[in-house]
Design an enzyme around this catalytic site. Structure first.
Site, short mmCIF file in Angstrom:
data_model
loop_
_atom_site.label_atom_id
_atom_site.label_comp_id
_atom_site.label_asym_id
_atom_site.label_seq_id
_atom_site.Cartn_x
_atom_site.Cartn_y
_atom_site.Cartn_z
N TRP A 7 15.48 -60.52 28.54
CA TRP A 7 16.18 -60.79 27.27
C TRP A 7 17.11 -59.64 26.86
O TRP A 7 17.82 -59.74 25.88
CB TRP A 7 15.16 -61.05 26.16
CG TRP A 7 14.73 -62.49 26.10
CD1 TRP A 7 14.99 -63.47 27.02
CD2 TRP A 7 13.97 -63.12 25.06
NE1 TRP A 7 14.44 -64.65 26.62
CE2 TRP A 7 13.80 -64.47 25.42
CE3 TRP A 7 13.40 -62.67 23.87
CZ2 TRP A 7 13.10 -65.37 24.62
CZ3 TRP A 7 12.69 -63.58 23.08
CH2 TRP A 7 12.55 -64.92 23.45
N HIS A 95 17.01 -50.94 36.28
CA HIS A 95 18.09 -51.89 35.99
C HIS A 95 19.43 -51.15 35.95
O HIS A 95 19.52 -50.05 35.44
CB HIS A 95 17.82 -52.59 34.65
CG HIS A 95 18.66 -53.82 34.47
ND1 HIS A 95 19.99 -53.75 34.15
CD2 HIS A 95 18.37 -55.13 34.61
CE1 HIS A 95 20.48 -54.98 34.09
NE2 HIS A 95 19.51 -55.84 34.37
N SER A 201 23.83 -63.44 37.07
CA SER A 201 24.54 -64.68 36.68
C SER A 201 23.89 -65.97 37.16
O SER A 201 24.58 -66.96 37.42
CB SER A 201 26.00 -64.63 37.16
OG SER A 201 26.70 -63.63 36.46
N GLY A 222 19.06 -63.13 33.26
CA GLY A 222 19.41 -62.45 32.01
C GLY A 222 19.88 -63.46 30.97
O GLY A 222 19.09 -64.18 30.37
N GLY A 223 21.20 -63.53 30.79
CA GLY A 223 21.82 -64.37 29.75
C GLY A 223 21.20 -65.75 29.62
O GLY A 223 20.82 -66.17 28.50
C1 PEP Z 1 20.02 -59.02 34.41
O1 PEP Z 1 20.51 -58.32 33.53
O2 PEP Z 1 18.97 -58.67 34.98
C2 PEP Z 1 20.72 -60.26 34.76
C3 PEP Z 1 20.40 -60.86 35.86
O3 PEP Z 1 21.68 -60.67 33.88
P1 PEP Z 1 22.56 -62.02 33.93
O4 PEP Z 1 21.67 -63.14 34.42
O5 PEP Z 1 23.01 -62.23 32.54
O6 PEP Z 1 23.67 -61.77 34.89
#
Ligand code: PEP
Length: 240
Positions: A7, A95, A201, A222-223
């Site tokens: 998150w 990260h 993503s 993530g998002g």
């Molecule tokens: C993340 O920050 O671990 C990530 C995978 O972000 P996103 O899915 O938004 O690219």
């Protein structure tokens, strides 16, 4: 298959209302499948989230920790035993959003050791930047991150490696399937006990393509994980 929700710095107490929907879905969907869902909210939500998910099989993790597992005068920091104490079972370490502000491989190694000592499982993030990809040194970078990050750690059964190309995080871009297959194989060849997830993503539209890469053990999301519908869709579509 692991589905880990990161998150990041999003969410207040009202965000926990969305868990009900995911929990309800998971209860029936998980039958005969080996699925693990882990939510990594901001530290402020670990305790209330763990309480809310007490009877559920969804687990809770943290997004980072201090490298010392004992108490100390480190204003603003939280160590791994404090995270464990409020209900975290996992912690994300390394990260790229933290590496870019100076978190070194050496520091990451100390954090991993400390978190293992506290009894947490590790989601260890590695990945190359766009510049490194263009220079064609992805494998060299991953090799260094793994070697230094896991220095003097012998047992990998509490460690999940999350391959997250930095250029893919939050950009909507994902690696080409053949490249991703090759990179995941490269990481797995280093040790047969490595479990490797992909992150960057992941969304309900590209999950079809990603799931066809059959050496991936799960996804760090993530998002899209902040939206229960999207998160559920990703999980469902991984099995269709
Ligand atoms: C993340 O920050 O671990 C990530 C995978 O972000 P996103 O899915 O938004 O690219």
């Amino acid at each position: 298959m692991y589905f880990i929700a990161n998150w990041k710095m999003f969410g207040g107490l009202n965000s926990l209302n969305s868990l009900h929907r995911v929990n309800k879905f998971f209860k029936t969907f998980k039958k005969n499948k080996s699925i693990k869902i882990i939510y990594c909210p901001p530290s402020t939500l670990i305790r209330p989230m763990s309480k809310k998910l007490k009877k559920s099989q969804i687990e809770v993790g943290a997004q980072n920790c201090h490298e010392k597992d004992n108490y100390g005068a480190f204003t603003g920091s939280i160590n791994s035993s404090m995270l464990k104490n409020v209900g975290a079972k996992y912690v994300i370490i390394g990260h790229s959003e933290n590496r870019q502000f100076g978190e070194t491989d050496k520091l990451i190694n100390l954090k991993i050791k400390s978190a293992l000592k506290s009894g947490l499982k590790i989601i260890f993030c590695i990945g190359e930047t766009l510049k490194q990809k263009r220079k064609k040194i992805t494998k060299q970078i991953l090799n260094k991150q793994i070697k230094l990050g896991l220095n003097k750690i012998k047992n990998y059964n509490k460690i999940l490696i999350a391959y997250e190309p930095v250029w893919s995080i939050g950009t909507g871009l994902i690696p080409k399937s053949n490249q991703l297959l090759d990179t995941i194989n490269y990481i797995k060849q280093k040790n047969k006990n490595f479990k490797v997830l992909y992150g960057g993503s992941v969304n309900p539209k590209n999950i079809h393509e990603l799931k066809s890469i059959n050496n991936i053990d799960g996804f760090l999301i993530g998002g899209a994980s902040q939206n229960p519908k999207k998160f559920i869709d990703i999980i469902k579509k991984t099995y269709i």
